[in-house]
Design an enzyme around this catalytic site. Structure first.
Site, PDB file in Angstrom:
ATOM      1  N   ASP A 196      15.240  -1.433   6.193  1.00 49.71           N
ATOM      2  CA  ASP A 196      14.417  -1.507   4.993  1.00 49.71           C
ATOM      3  C   ASP A 196      15.260  -1.861   3.761  1.00 49.71           C
ATOM      4  OD1 ASP A 196      11.622  -0.604   3.898  1.00 49.71           O
ATOM      5  OD2 ASP A 196      13.054   0.402   2.568  1.00 49.71           O
ATOM      6  N   GLU A 259      15.189  -6.525   6.130  1.00 47.71           N
ATOM      7  CA  GLU A 259      14.192  -6.814   5.108  1.00 47.71           C
ATOM      8  C   GLU A 259      14.965  -7.100   3.821  1.00 47.71           C
ATOM      9  OE1 GLU A 259      10.339  -4.877   2.830  1.00 47.71           O
ATOM     10  OE2 GLU A 259      12.260  -3.871   2.895  1.00 47.71           O
TER      11      GLU A 259
HETATM   12  C1  NOJ Z   1       9.713  -1.894   2.147  1.00 45.78           C
HETATM   13  C2  NOJ Z   1       8.644  -1.194   2.917  1.00 45.78           C
HETATM   14  O1  NOJ Z   1       8.023  -2.121   3.785  1.00 45.78           O
HETATM   15  C3  NOJ Z   1       7.691  -0.628   1.892  1.00 45.78           C
HETATM   16  O2  NOJ Z   1       6.522  -0.135   2.498  1.00 45.78           O
HETATM   17  C4  NOJ Z   1       8.417   0.437   1.111  1.00 45.78           C
HETATM   18  O3  NOJ Z   1       7.567   0.917   0.080  1.00 45.78           O
HETATM   19  C5  NOJ Z   1       9.696  -0.106   0.468  1.00 45.78           C
HETATM   20  N1  NOJ Z   1      10.455  -0.929   1.365  1.00 45.78           N
HETATM   21  C6  NOJ Z   1      10.596   1.023  -0.004  1.00 45.78           C
HETATM   22  O4  NOJ Z   1      11.171   1.695   1.075  1.00 45.78           O
END
Ligand code: NOJ
Ligand code: CA
Length: 501
Positions: A196, A259
């Site tokens: 993430d 991500e």
């Molecule tokens: C990306 C995640 O997909 C999202 O749902 C989240 O709010 C943020 N990162 C923070 O962790």
């Protein structure tokens, strides 16, 4: 440890279809109205029959749920609402029995403010040395990125909600502790991790202000975040050191999907350590051939590292496909996603054509994302669509889907579910690489996959000529363009096909 053999064409994930499960909304088994791990295990046959290679679970760790589980209070346990570690072991085994790999979601940038580290190891977090915000940085969902610790009054950094204090990734003990958590799950048998927000791991060490954004003022929904160019508050030049630590913790055979919210041209330092990164430029591109072509081309050449794209057209953070690309284009979106070269992520419910539901009442998510997280519709004739027991109160209501739930769509050859299945089966035959066809009508996106296949999609809202491309293998609208017939010379709006030259 369980491992499937590597194919001669590369690692297992190279062209994998990864099915994203949002655990809270997949399948409830104990009548508390929230999905759980036994529910995921019970529904794995759906994922396997779709033809997916792997499952990615959004976070299932203990969490106060300030951010749907992306606020982790313990990296090495399961939240009781989802089950137990024993259930996790059973789910991993059930996935492997079906030939499915399992990816956990790891949130290294921040913990929950209720993680014991915040009180017991405050040195692991990023603190202002002033009695107030250190600088002008803004949190991802709006507002200042600095808040006072309710216990001590000291100000800490949070790239997202105030309940998510950022870890200090320049510290060895942070790298070691999160690395240990990854190994904990590897030893239980998981096959990889979705990482993430890794563009947020390291910030400017001098913590300088972000400069003002250039260009026109941002749209109202991004008014806050859009006022600054986030060049200091994320993506520091030494990001490779932090990612190296994550890679070293898991070794080379574990899939790491990043991500990273950066243009593809800036991904090279990330792709040096993670196997692939989501191609968000395509997700954010308008449904328009020229813009989509630019985004695809950029993703396929991220600083020279081909084969490292993770395609994604939808996830739990964004409006669902019918709401974003338009209901008329949803079938073509499936054709696009499933015929691009490289791994592709499919969000639960997309294979049914699910649209957004109402925002939660009261909203569970301050950023307004409840609408994209309604329960999976297993059977439209069952109470709550089969998501939970008749007398239970689902955390978000089940909503109707045009075309019905899984049970209904299974028996219809022209259903969205049938299209996903057919395309996933057909993509296995596609050759390597992607080459755009240049000589096509405005609004038509066309590309060759290897020597034998061509994909053509009409993104415009009027009929368009299509290039001659052999024989139709699969079409978005099979009744009009049946498999086995010559590729059609014209396509209606929202139509497309895969053809064999
Ligand atoms: C990306 C995640 O997909 C999202 O749902 C989240 O709010 C943020 N990162 C923070 O962790
Ligand atoms: Ca439950």
């Amino acid at each position: 440890m369980w491992r499937m053999s590597e194919s001669p064409t590369g690692p297992w994930w190279r062209d994998a279809v990864v099915y994203q499960v949002y655990p809270r909304s997949f399948q409830d088994t104990n009548g508390d109205g929230e999905g759980d791990l036994p529910g995921i295990a019970a529904r794995l046959d759906h994922v396997a029959q779709l033809g997916a290679d792997a499952v990615w679970l959004s976070p299932v760790y203990p969490s106060p749920m300030a951010d749907g589980g992306y606020d982790v209070a313990d990296y090495e346990d399961i939240d009781p609402r989802f089950g137990t570690l024993h259930d996790a072991d059973a789910l991993i085994a059930a996935a492997h029995e079906r030939g499915l790999r399992l990816l956990m979601d790891v949130v290294p940038c921040h913990t929950s403010i209720e993680h014991p580290w915040f009180a017991e190891h405050p040195e692991r977090y990023v603190w202002s040395d002033r009695d107030g915000p250190q600088n002008n940085w803004i949190a991802s969902f709006g507002g200042a990125a600095w808040s006072p610790d309710p216990r001590t009054g000291r100000w800490y950094l949070h790239s997202f909600y105030p309940e998510q204090p950022d870890l200090d990734w320049r510290r060895e003990d942070v790298r070691a502790a999160v690395g240990q958590a990854l190994r904990f799950w590897l030893e239980r048998g998981v096959d990889g991790f979705r990482l993430d927000a890794i563009d947020r791991l390291l910030k400017d060490p001098q913590r300088r202000d972000d400069p003002p954004a250039e260009g026109p003022p941002p749209p109202p929904e991004h008014a806050d975040v859009g006022t600054l160019r986030q060049v200091m508050s994320r993506n520091a030049p030494d990001i490779g050191d932090a990612l190296h630590a994550l890679r070293a913790a898991v070794g080379d055979d574990t899939l790491l999907v990043g991500e990273v919210y950066l243009p593809a041209a800036q991904l090279a330092p990330y792709l040096a350590h993670v196997d692939c990164a989501f191609a968000f430029e395509l997700l954010h591109a308008p449904w328009e051939a020229a813009a989509m072509r630019t985004a695809i081309a950029a993703a396929l050449d991220p600083g020279g590292a081909a084969g490292q794209v993770a395609w994604v057209l939808s996830n739990h953070d964004f409006p669902r496909l019918p709401d974003r690309v338009g209901a008329d284009n949803v079938r073509a979106a499936a054709l696009l996603a499933l015929t691009l070269p490289g791994a592709v992520f499919v969000y639960q419910g997309d294979e049914l054509g699910m649209a957004d539901g109402p925002g939660g009442e009261p909203p569970r998510d301050r950023a307004g994302r409840d609408a994209h997280r309604h329960p999976m519709l297993w059977d439209e004739t069952a109470p709550h669509g089969g998501f939970t027991a008749a007398g239970a109160e689902p955390w978000l209501p089940a909503i109707a889907v045009d075309g019905g739930g899984v049970a209904q769509q299974l028996s219809r050859p022209d259903s969205m579910l049938a299209l996903y299945r057919d395309l996933i089966a057909a993509r296995r035959a596609l050759g390597p690489g992607l080459e755009f066809l240049d000589d096509v009508a405005d609004g038509v996106l066309a590309y060759r996959r290897g020597p034998d296949h061509v994909v053509v999609i009409n993104t415009s809202n009027v009929p368009r000529p299509a290039p001659a491309a052999g024989v139709v293998v699969r079409a978005t609208h099979a009744k009009r363009h049946p498999a086995g017939t010559p590729s059609p010379p014209r396509l209606g709006p929202g139509e497309g096909f895969l053809a064999n030259l």
